[in-house]
Design an enzyme around this catalytic site. Structure first.
Site, PDB file in Angstrom:
ATOM      1  N   ASP A  13       0.806  -1.232   0.000  1.00  0.00           N
ATOM      2  CA  ASP A  13       0.000   0.000   0.000  1.00  0.00           C
ATOM      3  C   ASP A  13       0.833   1.273   0.000  1.00  0.00           C
ATOM      4  OD1 ASP A  13      -2.281  -1.615   0.107  1.00  0.00           O
ATOM      5  OD2 ASP A  13      -2.266  -1.646   2.294  1.00  0.00           O
ATOM      6  N   LYS A  16       1.930   2.175  -5.075  1.00  0.00           N
ATOM      7  CA  LYS A  16       2.483   1.608  -6.319  1.00  0.00           C
ATOM      8  C   LYS A  16       1.558   1.872  -7.509  1.00  0.00           C
ATOM      9  CE  LYS A  16       2.499  -2.402  -4.337  1.00  0.00           C
ATOM     10  NZ  LYS A  16       2.141  -2.007  -2.967  1.00  0.00           N
ATOM     11  N   GLY A  40      -4.496  -4.245  -3.808  1.00  0.00           N
ATOM     12  CA  GLY A  40      -5.506  -3.222  -4.074  1.00  0.00           C
ATOM     13  C   GLY A  40      -4.762  -1.969  -4.463  1.00  0.00           C
ATOM     14  N   HIS A  41      -4.822  -1.599  -5.735  1.00  0.00           N
ATOM     15  CA  HIS A  41      -4.069  -0.443  -6.227  1.00  0.00           C
ATOM     16  C   HIS A  41      -5.050   0.648  -6.639  1.00  0.00           C
ATOM     17  CE1 HIS A  41      -0.345  -3.136  -7.247  1.00  0.00           C
ATOM     18  NE2 HIS A  41      -0.736  -3.219  -5.986  1.00  0.00           N
ATOM     19  N   GLN A 220       2.040  -5.930  -3.327  1.00  0.00           N
ATOM     20  CA  GLN A 220       2.527  -6.144  -1.955  1.00  0.00           C
ATOM     21  C   GLN A 220       3.809  -5.330  -1.688  1.00  0.00           C
ATOM     22  OE1 GLN A 220       1.420  -9.384  -3.723  1.00  0.00           O
ATOM     23  NE2 GLN A 220      -0.456  -8.505  -2.965  1.00  0.00           N
TER      24      GLN A 220
HETATM   25  P1  GDP Z   1      -0.706   0.402  -3.562  1.00  0.00           P
HETATM   26  O1  GDP Z   1      -1.314  -0.878  -3.093  1.00  0.00           O
HETATM   27  O2  GDP Z   1       0.757   0.475  -3.286  1.00  0.00           O
HETATM   28  O3  GDP Z   1      -1.031   0.734  -4.990  1.00  0.00           O
HETATM   29  O4  GDP Z   1      -1.369   1.551  -2.659  1.00  0.00           O
HETATM   30  P2  GDP Z   1      -2.935   1.694  -2.309  1.00  0.00           P
HETATM   31  O5  GDP Z   1      -3.651   2.176  -3.516  1.00  0.00           O
HETATM   32  O6  GDP Z   1      -3.465   0.482  -1.632  1.00  0.00           O
HETATM   33  O7  GDP Z   1      -2.861   2.806  -1.171  1.00  0.00           O
HETATM   34  C1  GDP Z   1      -2.318   4.060  -1.412  1.00  0.00           C
HETATM   35  C2  GDP Z   1      -3.416   5.123  -1.217  1.00  0.00           C
HETATM   36  O8  GDP Z   1      -2.826   6.403  -1.122  1.00  0.00           O
HETATM   37  C3  GDP Z   1      -4.389   5.212  -2.379  1.00  0.00           C
HETATM   38  O9  GDP Z   1      -5.657   5.585  -1.886  1.00  0.00           O
HETATM   39  C4  GDP Z   1      -3.800   6.328  -3.249  1.00  0.00           C
HETATM   40  O10 GDP Z   1      -4.782   7.001  -4.031  1.00  0.00           O
HETATM   41  C5  GDP Z   1      -3.245   7.239  -2.195  1.00  0.00           C
HETATM   42  N1  GDP Z   1      -2.060   8.009  -2.555  1.00  0.00           N
HETATM   43  C6  GDP Z   1      -0.998   7.645  -3.317  1.00  0.00           C
HETATM   44  N2  GDP Z   1      -0.049   8.611  -3.286  1.00  0.00           N
HETATM   45  C7  GDP Z   1      -0.531   9.589  -2.489  1.00  0.00           C
HETATM   46  C8  GDP Z   1       0.012  10.835  -2.028  1.00  0.00           C
HETATM   47  O11 GDP Z   1       1.119  11.228  -2.330  1.00  0.00           O
HETATM   48  N3  GDP Z   1      -0.780  11.564  -1.179  1.00  0.00           N
HETATM   49  C9  GDP Z   1      -2.027  11.156  -0.792  1.00  0.00           C
HETATM   50  N4  GDP Z   1      -2.712  11.923   0.037  1.00  0.00           N
HETATM   51  N5  GDP Z   1      -2.542   9.988  -1.208  1.00  0.00           N
HETATM   52  C10 GDP Z   1      -1.810   9.217  -2.025  1.00  0.00           C
HETATM   53  P1  IMO Z   2      -0.838  -4.122  -2.308  1.00  0.00           P
HETATM   54  O1  IMO Z   2      -0.430  -4.622  -3.669  1.00  0.00           O
HETATM   55  C1  IMO Z   2      -0.937  -4.624   2.010  1.00  0.00           C
HETATM   56  C2  IMO Z   2      -1.034  -8.725   3.551  1.00  0.00           C
HETATM   57  C3  IMO Z   2      -2.332  -9.160   4.222  1.00  0.00           C
HETATM   58  C4  IMO Z   2      -1.776 -10.136   5.251  1.00  0.00           C
HETATM   59  C5  IMO Z   2      -0.634 -10.815   4.496  1.00  0.00           C
HETATM   60  C6  IMO Z   2      -1.008 -12.157   3.869  1.00  0.00           C
HETATM   61  O2  IMO Z   2      -2.148  -3.422  -2.304  1.00  0.00           O
HETATM   62  O3  IMO Z   2       0.259  -3.348  -1.667  1.00  0.00           O
HETATM   63  P2  IMO Z   2      -2.495 -12.815   1.754  1.00  0.00           P
HETATM   64  O4  IMO Z   2      -3.946 -12.568   1.462  1.00  0.00           O
HETATM   65  O5  IMO Z   2      -1.555 -12.240   0.760  1.00  0.00           O
HETATM   66  O6  IMO Z   2      -2.188 -14.264   2.041  1.00  0.00           O
HETATM   67  O7  IMO Z   2      -2.225 -12.038   3.161  1.00  0.00           O
HETATM   68  O8  IMO Z   2      -0.251  -9.919   3.468  1.00  0.00           O
HETATM   69  N1  IMO Z   2      -1.187  -8.203   2.180  1.00  0.00           N
HETATM   70  C7  IMO Z   2      -1.118  -6.898   1.865  1.00  0.00           C
HETATM   71  N2  IMO Z   2      -0.976  -5.801   2.650  1.00  0.00           N
HETATM   72  N3  IMO Z   2      -0.994  -4.485   0.664  1.00  0.00           N
HETATM   73  C8  IMO Z   2      -1.113  -5.570  -0.128  1.00  0.00           C
HETATM   74  O9  IMO Z   2      -1.084  -5.487  -1.477  1.00  0.00           O
HETATM   75  C9  IMO Z   2      -1.214  -6.846   0.467  1.00  0.00           C
HETATM   76  N4  IMO Z   2      -1.341  -8.103  -0.010  1.00  0.00           N
HETATM   77  C10 IMO Z   2      -1.315  -8.919   1.045  1.00  0.00           C
HETATM   78  O10 IMO Z   2      -2.981  -8.064   4.824  1.00  0.00           O
HETATM   79  O11 IMO Z   2      -1.218  -9.434   6.332  1.00  0.00           O
HETATM   80 MG    MG Z   3      -2.840  -1.553  -1.840  1.00  0.00          MG
END
Ligand code: GDP
Ligand code: IMO
Ligand code: MG
Length: 420
Positions: A13, A16, A40-41, A220
């Site tokens: 999270d 990416k 979840g991106h 991840q």
């Molecule tokens: P990922 O799994 O690495 O793609 O990240 P996620 O999408 O799960 O979580 C990142 C969250 O932060 C998302 O809701 C993005 O829209 C948000 N985000 C990304 N970069 C920034 C930033 O620089 N500032 C803020 N406020 N939000 C951001």
């Molecule tokens: P993105 O791509 C954050 C965590 C789960 C749990 C552990 C194992 O959005 O960054 P799993 O379902 O993979 O067997 O769970 O890994 N986990 C993540 N945490 N971002 C993710 O993906 C994750 N994918 C798995 O919360 O702790």
């Molecule tokens: Mg994510």
């Protein structure tokens, strides 16, 4: 031609999706190499939010080639739903014939395994990721390419189902799955997804040979890697540079650039150690302001200070060419900002390398360097201006890790980004 890998440097999270979408502007191919719909991106385009779990983050661009690589585990129902939810034009999609399929019994088993673990419960996303990779390693998995042949589907199901049902029985989970019912499901998946299935390694390598820019979108983060994460509180794939090459079917030597994505602070979903965790008002403030709730499960993310000991390990394993630092805006207007520069062991010794033993890690306390906060009024993204205090913070991170910073992200949108 450049092959760029985008790696989550922390516990996932990191942003990416945003960074991939941003860099996709100059690319022809975006490939996912590992993980599945545990990812979840989030991408924000013109104020509209898109949440992608399995589709690569280039799917929203119509000229983009999107690849689900061999290292990914595919839940076909999730993929079909994501495709159906896209409005407007989308990019091309290809799925590796070697990618393994998450079957209904994998999802059931994920729940069973978790509830049997007691205090070792991982807090998985419950999507069957671990059980699917287990079957892959046990050589009884079913691959996307297998769905194209009726006889192979039956042959594979006859091996995999009894073993998975024995495990389900062990966990006391009832099910009415049969080879026949699963065969019907597999045929339906083939009808709907068969045309996307291909030798994705050949495809990606052809684009590289053609001189196209290719992005490998990590899912991840390094610290939930099966090898180098906080085992057993990890996922079942390898979200590293090596994993990106293997999982998309290219030679590691073809990778030119590795962008390590890190938040300016730190979050974690699920269980496991977290030395810099903030279980106080500051942590709550970061969670609320940063909207730190899981994209996949909606769970509140645990929040804490940036940890350079963790990032040293991430860089050692992944070899970052540069860092993309996200969510700096969330730390604006705080009195002070902390960065963990080392740990102190039980005996008072300084620890500079992330321990593999969780009991050892549990006895470590963070050593912080404290930075004065910065004011949001000192930021002007369009002119590339950031406050002096933020610059000092970034310089310190870059110099401590000996990695240049290439991207600074100050909001979820494409235009809330500064290139360094
Ligand atoms: P990922 O799994 O690495 O793609 O990240 P996620 O999408 O799960 O979580 C990142 C969250 O932060 C998302 O809701 C993005 O829209 C948000 N985000 C990304 N970069 C920034 C930033 O620089 N500032 C803020 N406020 N939000 C951001
Ligand atoms: P993105 O791509 C954050 C965590 C789960 C749990 C552990 C194992 O959005 O960054 P799993 O379902 O993979 O067997 O769970 O890994 N986990 C993540 N945490 N971002 C993710 O993906 C994750 N994918 C798995 O919360 O702790
Ligand atoms: Mg994510």
């Amino acid at each position: 031609m450049t092959v760029t890998t985008i790696i989550g440097a922390q516990w996932g999270d990191e942003g990416k999706g945003k960074i991939t979408d941003y860099l996709a502007d100059n690319s022809k191919v975006v490939a996912r190499s590992q993980g599945g719909n545990n990812a979840g991106h989030t991408i924000v385009i013109d104020g509209k939010k898109y949440k992608l779990h399995l589709l690569p983050s280039g799917i929203l661009r119509k000229d983009m080639v999107n690849v689900v690589g061999n290292g990914v585990v595919v839940n076909p129902d999730v993929l079909l739903k994501e495709l159906a939810n896209l409005d407007g034009e989308r990019g091309q999609l290809f799925i590796s014939d070697r990618a393994h399929v998450i079957m209904p019994y994998h999802k059931l088993l994920d729940g069973g395994e978790e509830s049997s673990k007691g205090k070792l419960m991982i807090g998985t996303t419950g999507n069957g990721i671990g059980p699917c990779y287990s079957d892959k390693a046990s050589r009884i998995g079913i691959r996307m390419g297998d769905l194209l042949d009726d006889d192979i589907i039956i042959e594979r199901l006859e091996k995999a189902l009894p073993r998975n049902q024995a495990l389900l029985a062990h966990y006391g989970i009832d099910n009415d799955l049969t080879v026949d019912s699963l065969f019907e499901i597999c045929k339906e998946w083939r009808n709907q997804l068969g045309d996307f299935v291909t030798d994705a390694s050949l495809l990606v390598n052809r684009h590289i040979d053609n001189g196209d820019n290719v992005l490998l979108e990590g899912a991840q983060g390094v610290h939930i890697d099966i090898e180098y994460g906080t085992y057993p509180f990890v996922t079942s794939s390898s979200p590293t540079t090596a994993g990106a090459a293997l999982g998309s079917g290219i030679a590691p030597s073809k990778i030119d650039n590795v962008v390590g994505v890190t938040k300016a602070y730190l979050t974690r979903v699920g269980s496991g150690p977290f030395p810099t965790e903030l279980e106080d008002k500051v942590g709550e403030m970061i969670r609320e302001k940063g909207q730190e709730f899981g994209t996949t499960t909606g769970r509140p993310r645990r929040c804490g200070w940036l940890d350079l000991v963790m990032l040293e390990l991430s860089n050692r394993i992944c070899g970052f060419s540069s860092l993309a630092i996200t969510k700096l805006d969330i730390l604006s207007d705080m009195d002070e900002i902390k960065v963990c520069v080392a740990y102190k062991g039980e005996d008072g010794s300084e620890i500079n390398h992330f321990p593999s033993s969780l009991s050892h890690l549990a006895k470590c306390t963070p050593v912080y360097k404290i930075f004065p906060g910065w004011s949001s009024s000192g930021i002007d993204i369009s002119k590339g201006i950031i406050p002096e205090e933020m610059k000092n913070f970034l310089d310190f991170v870059s110099e401590s890790l000996n990695i240049p910073i290439s991207i600074v992200s100050l909001g979820p949108g494409r235009d809330e980004t500064i290139i360094f």
